[in-house]
Structures are given as structure tokens and as C-alpha cells.
Design a protein around this motif. Sequence first.
Motif, PDB file in Angstrom:
ATOM      1  N   SER A   1      -3.477  -4.200   7.148  1.00  0.00           N
ATOM      2  CA  SER A   1      -3.194  -4.856   5.876  1.00  0.00           C
ATOM      3  C   SER A   1      -3.594  -3.926   4.744  1.00  0.00           C
ATOM      4  O   SER A   1      -4.670  -3.334   4.763  1.00  0.00           O
TER       5      SER A   1
ATOM      6  N   SER B   1      -4.115  -4.960   1.693  1.00  0.00           N
ATOM      7  CA  SER B   1      -4.393  -6.002   0.698  1.00  0.00           C
ATOM      8  C   SER B   1      -5.107  -5.463  -0.529  1.00  0.00           C
ATOM      9  O   SER B   1      -5.028  -6.063  -1.596  1.00  0.00           O
TER      10      SER B   1
ATOM     11  N   GLY C   1      -0.093  -9.174   1.034  1.00  0.00           N
ATOM     12  CA  GLY C   1       1.054  -9.226   1.934  1.00  0.00           C
ATOM     13  C   GLY C   1       1.650  -7.887   2.302  1.00  0.00           C
ATOM     14  O   GLY C   1       2.600  -7.825   3.070  1.00  0.00           O
TER      15      GLY C   1
ATOM     16  N   ILE D   1       6.625  -5.598   3.390  1.00  0.00           N
ATOM     17  CA  ILE D   1       6.074  -6.858   2.905  1.00  0.00           C
ATOM     18  C   ILE D   1       7.002  -7.954   3.410  1.00  0.00           C
ATOM     19  O   ILE D   1       8.220  -7.816   3.374  1.00  0.00           O
TER      20      ILE D   1
ATOM     21  N   LYS E   1       6.295 -11.415   2.683  1.00  0.00           N
ATOM     22  CA  LYS E   1       5.687 -12.592   2.078  1.00  0.00           C
ATOM     23  C   LYS E   1       6.646 -13.403   1.212  1.00  0.00           C
ATOM     24  O   LYS E   1       6.424 -14.577   0.981  1.00  0.00           O
TER      25      LYS E   1
END
Length: 146
Positions: free
Chosen positions: A47, A49, A54, A71, A73
Amino acid sequence: MTEKKFAFVNAAAEREYKDLPKDIQSEFGTSLRAIQKNKKPFLIITSLSSIGAGIIELKINGHPAFRCIYIAKYLDMVFVLHSFEKTTNGVDKQARGVAIFAKACFGHPSPSKQQKLNATTYASGGPDSSSSPRPDPTRGRNIGSK
């Protein structure tokens, strides 16, 4: 749950992916296809983040190593942001830049209609799919045609 669609965030992201060796494309494609089906990818993931919510990095380790940043998301789509051969042990500055760009584009939960149109999308299947591509409304031609 419905299968997610697949898109490259822009033409440069599509070129980067297609410039990777075919066996690497196939490995990334298998994991991206699993993600489209809301399943766990087969490759190692990290990740990102700290750069944006996402944003995920698929990893193929070795010499050379390869990365695919995506991504999944928003918009029920998997967006490939950047694909590259990793040449150093540190953070790839271009990858970080692309991820920061993605954060700016996708940082809000409802991206604009224009962002939807700018993505190169496929009707079904992921990058390893042999299905026919859907016409790209921003270019008036089929994806993959020259």
C-alpha cells in the motif's frame, strides 16, 4: 459484487505497461484481473497510503524487478497509473511523482465526468484479456489501433 472495469489513467501509462516484457505483462495482468473480480492479487502488494488512499503497488522482485502502481478505489474501476522496471533499491522518483499525481486526480471520492472520459477503458477483461476493446470516446478510435 460486480466486476470492476479496467483502465489506464492516460496514454503514457498504457505505453509504459505495453513496453514491459510480455511475461511481466502477463504476471501483472493476472493479478490485475483478480483485482477486477474483487479477489486477492497473486503478486506481492504494498500500500502506498502515505502518497494517497487506495494506491497500491504490485511487485515482481528479482533482477531486474518490476512494479505496477494502480488504484481500485473509485468508479468501480481498476486504474493503472504507472508501470516500470525498478533499477534502484530506493524509492523510484517517477513512481512517487505519478502516485502524487494520482492522489490529486483521485483524492476526492467522486472524480469528474471528464476524468472518466480521459481514461482508456476496456469493455470487459483486463490487460491480459483477448476481448475486443471498447471505443475510446476521447479519441474516436478503438484502443490499440494505430
